[in-house]
Design an enzyme around this catalytic site. Structure first.
Site, PDB file in Angstrom:
ATOM      1  N   CYS A  79     -28.645 -19.554  24.477  1.00  0.00           N
ATOM      2  CA  CYS A  79     -29.605 -18.993  25.753  1.00  0.00           C
ATOM      3  C   CYS A  79     -28.821 -19.182  26.731  1.00  0.00           C
ATOM      4  CB  CYS A  79     -30.664 -19.829  25.899  1.00  0.00           C
ATOM      5  SG  CYS A  79     -31.947 -19.141  27.307  1.00  0.00           S
TER       6      CYS A  79
ATOM      7  N   CYS B  18     -30.694 -19.495  30.556  1.00  0.00           N
ATOM      8  CA  CYS B  18     -31.378 -21.386  30.878  1.00  0.00           C
ATOM      9  C   CYS B  18     -30.813 -21.514  29.667  1.00  0.00           C
ATOM     10  CB  CYS B  18     -32.936 -20.804  30.895  1.00  0.00           C
ATOM     11  SG  CYS B  18     -33.518 -20.108  29.710  1.00  0.00           S
ATOM     12  N   SER B  19     -31.697 -22.667  29.118  1.00  0.00           N
ATOM     13  CA  SER B  19     -31.476 -23.475  27.908  1.00  0.00           C
ATOM     14  C   SER B  19     -32.306 -23.130  26.512  1.00  0.00           C
ATOM     15  CB  SER B  19     -30.803 -24.522  28.050  1.00  0.00           C
ATOM     16  OG  SER B  19     -31.736 -25.210  29.040  1.00  0.00           O
ATOM     17  N   CYS B  20     -32.890 -22.393  26.600  1.00  0.00           N
ATOM     18  CA  CYS B  20     -34.422 -22.034  25.501  1.00  0.00           C
ATOM     19  C   CYS B  20     -33.548 -22.697  24.036  1.00  0.00           C
ATOM     20  CB  CYS B  20     -34.755 -20.768  25.473  1.00  0.00           C
ATOM     21  SG  CYS B  20     -35.341 -19.792  27.068  1.00  0.00           S
TER      22      CYS B  20
END
Lengths: 95, 199
Positions: free
Chosen positions: B102, B105-107
């Site tokens: 991702c 962000c950090s999905c």
């Protein structure tokens, strides 16, 4: 769900736009051309949600497949390597 | 205090989190206990649920078909609750290797894989995985031959992704539980492949 404008297999171009605010279209993919891999459904527009609005009508969301060699001209790797990115319809145009 | 015991002033976002939490408690929307329970549940959640899904797909071709068509529904079939998770499962084949990132962000599919590892959230992984995936995978010890296409999935919006790795050779007749023990977190992110008895 609003009628999607694009079909799987169709070529699409990502808008080369640079609006301010919360945007889910990654910088590196703007202006690139790819192929619709699938339609994921429709979701409230996150750019609107970020402004505390309702994001309606929902925007169709696509997975678009890009050839790595077309995204990065100096890409080192196999010709068939691809990137798949989720892009909302209002960021796409026909090629 | 951080994990190493050294004092650092709160960052902007830490301060915001504490303020929001205190406000929610003060207004009676949630209790301290509910927050603590949820944090505890989140910490306990590992990648075992994901491994169960993979093992079932390996032994049951009809299940695999349903999993690839609608990941969320296929998880629910196994009694796994995955609220708000719109899951897309991408299948590794002899011709294609998948990996998840991702960049925004950090999905991450937390409901199936637990808390994401630190490196998944690092700027290094997030920026380089879309730019030079073969070099990044090599740093994880994974050499993908040129004859295999690499498909990198950038989860930029509403879907979450999980890789369905290939079943290792030499595992014919194994039970689902035994198969699940071969599947680790990294192989479902796509930076590793499960090792079989012959590897």
């Amino acid at each position: 769900m609003p009628e999607p404008l694009f079909r799987p297999g169709e070529r699409v171009r990502v808008l080369k736009a640079y609006p301010l605010g919360h945007v889910r279209t990654p910088f590196y993919i703007r202006g690139c051309t790819g192929t619709v891999e699938r339609i994921c459904g429709a979701f409230p527009n996150p750019e609107e949600l970020a402004q505390m609005r309702d994001g309606l009508p929902p925007q169709p969301l696509y997975r678009v497949r890009f050839l790595q060699k077309e995204v990065w001209p100096d890409y080192r790797g196999a010709a068939g390597d691809v990137l798949e990115v989720e892009i909302y319809q209002h960021w796409l145009e026909k090629t | 205090m951080n994990d190493t015991g050294t004092y650092r002033p709160l960052s902007y976002f830490q301060l915001m989190e504490i303020s929001l939490r205190e406000l929610l408690v003060e207004k009676g929307i949630v209790t301290e206990d509910q927050i603590a329970e949820e944090v505890e549940a989140m910490r306990k959640r590992g990648y075992e649920r994901g491994a169960r899904v993979v093992a079932r797909a390996w032994v049951d071709p009809e299940y695999k078909k349903r999993l690839l068509e609608n990941g969320t529904r296929a998880c629910e079939e196994l009694g796994l609750e995955v609220p708000a998770l719109k899951l897309l499962v991408v299948e590794n084949t002899p011709d294609a290797h998948n990996a998840i990132v991702c960049t925004l962000c950090s999905c991450y599919p937390r409901m199936l894989l637990g808390i994401p590892p630190e490196w998944y959230k690092s700027r290094n992984y997030r920026s380089r995985m879309v730019r030079e995936p073969r070099a990044v995978l090599a740093e994880f010890g994974l050499q993908i031959p040129e004859s295999v296409a690499i498909r990198v999935h950038d989860s930029t919006a509403d879907m979450r992704y999980m890789v369905l790795p290939m079943r290792p050779a030499g595992t014919d007749g194994w039970t689902e539980e035994r198969l699940a023990s071969l599947v680790n977190r990294d192989s479902m992110i796509g930076v590793a492949v499960p090792k079989g008895p012959n590897d």
